[in-house]
Motif scaffolding. Structure first.
Motif, mmCIF file in Angstrom:
data_model
loop_
_atom_site.group_PDB
_atom_site.id
_atom_site.type_symbol
_atom_site.label_atom_id
_atom_site.label_comp_id
_atom_site.label_asym_id
_atom_site.label_seq_id
_atom_site.Cartn_x
_atom_site.Cartn_y
_atom_site.Cartn_z
ATOM 1 N N THR A 148 0.792 -1.256 0.090
ATOM 2 C CA THR A 148 -0.026 0.227 -0.100
ATOM 3 C C THR A 148 0.659 1.204 -0.009
ATOM 4 O OG1 THR A 148 -1.781 -1.136 1.381
ATOM 5 C CG2 THR A 148 -1.851 1.315 1.353
ATOM 6 N N THR A 149 1.955 1.248 0.981
ATOM 7 C CA THR A 149 3.009 2.400 0.982
ATOM 8 C C THR A 149 3.485 2.729 -0.441
ATOM 9 O OG1 THR A 149 3.182 2.056 3.280
ATOM 10 C CG2 THR A 149 4.533 3.364 2.255
ATOM 11 N N TYR A 151 2.467 2.114 -3.320
ATOM 12 C CA TYR A 151 1.325 2.225 -4.344
ATOM 13 C C TYR A 151 1.190 3.796 -4.115
ATOM 14 C CZ TYR A 151 -2.995 3.265 -6.759
ATOM 15 O OH TYR A 151 -3.831 3.666 -7.548
ATOM 16 N N SER A 180 -3.904 -7.817 -6.058
ATOM 17 C CA SER A 180 -3.609 -7.170 -4.832
ATOM 18 C C SER A 180 -3.458 -5.613 -5.169
ATOM 19 C CB SER A 180 -2.050 -7.436 -4.412
ATOM 20 O OG SER A 180 -1.697 -8.785 -3.819
ATOM 21 N N ILE A 184 -5.844 -2.971 -3.117
ATOM 22 C CA ILE A 184 -5.295 -1.693 -2.565
ATOM 23 C C ILE A 184 -5.892 -0.560 -2.981
ATOM 24 C CG2 ILE A 184 -3.237 -0.302 -2.558
ATOM 25 C CD1 ILE A 184 -1.555 -2.778 -2.561
ATOM 26 N N ARG A 185 -6.118 -0.253 -4.318
ATOM 27 C CA ARG A 185 -6.657 0.828 -4.952
ATOM 28 C C ARG A 185 -8.172 0.839 -4.440
ATOM 29 N NH1 ARG A 185 -5.157 2.498 -10.504
ATOM 30 N NH2 ARG A 185 -7.478 2.497 -10.937
ATOM 31 N N ASN A 187 -9.387 -0.109 -1.358
ATOM 32 C CA ASN A 187 -9.242 0.317 0.021
ATOM 33 C C ASN A 187 -8.943 1.756 0.408
ATOM 34 O OD1 ASN A 187 -9.852 -2.248 0.795
ATOM 35 N ND2 ASN A 187 -7.972 -2.935 1.345
ATOM 36 N N ILE A 188 -8.412 2.302 -0.562
ATOM 37 C CA ILE A 188 -7.823 3.727 -0.284
ATOM 38 C C ILE A 188 -8.866 4.692 -0.987
ATOM 39 C CG2 ILE A 188 -5.461 3.131 0.063
ATOM 40 C CD1 ILE A 188 -4.881 4.389 -2.645
#
Length: 189
Positions: A148-149, A151, A180, A184-185, A187-188
């Protein structure tokens, strides 16, 4: 052409005659999305300056998986320099991620500039040093960050690139799977 001259002048002063010589040596090249600027197994024969579009440098690992090393966009030079200079076969591909417009110099024309413009080699050395520094700055943080970091860091450093490249290439660059990256996309947002 103005973009190229402005770029080069960041690294050294040139007179009008030298600028004209550079302009006369450059030719325009159009690449369609998916075309290769240079290919593994072939000797790189040209240096390009990207006017429009995005290219990526990639290779296949020993499992046959395609790995994206980095992306290069407008107002940057593109060349597989470590194979271009000594005239040896490349180990990586340079592929157009989008339709691209470049100014290119053949190996011969690039060498002519070196022979004719006294400070050309010093300018090229500064350009190569800057490119190597940028490459390290892009890759180094990826090693010790979670996905995540990585990205979020990519979005921060390259805000214009994220919507221009396929998710599969971005996932490969980040060292994660496409699913994955999709999570991540989601979730943020």
């Amino acid at each position: 052409m103005e973009e190229l001259i402005e770029y080069i002048l960041q690294f050294g002063d040139l007179n009008q005659q030298q600028i004209k010589l550079i302009a006369n040596k450059a030719t325009e090249l159009q690449l369609q999305k998916g075309d290769y600027f240079s290919e593994a197994g072939k000797t790189p024969r040209q240096v390009g300056f990207i006017l429009e579009g995005v290219l990526r440098v990639c290779y296949f690992n020993n499992k046959g998986e395609e790995i994206t090393k980095y992306f290069v966009d407008e107002n940057h030079l593109i060349v597989d320099y470590q194979h271009f200079q000594p005239k040896i076969e490349a180990t990586e591909y340079v592929e157009a991620v989008t339709d691209c417009k470049l100014l290119i110099f053949s190996k011969e024309d690039w060498e002519d500039l070196s022979k004719t413009i006294l400070i050309w080699d010093a300018i090229v050395h500064k350009i190569v040093q800057k490119a190597l520094t940028e490459k390290l700055e892009r890759r180094s943080p990826l090693v010790d960050q979670d996905a995540t970091t990585r990205y979020l860091s990519f979005l921060e450093k390259f805000p214009k690139l994220a919507n221009r490249i396929p998710l599969s290439y971005l996932a490969s660059y980040l060292g994660i799977t496409q699913s994955s990256l999709s999570r991540i996309r989601k979730n943020i947002s």
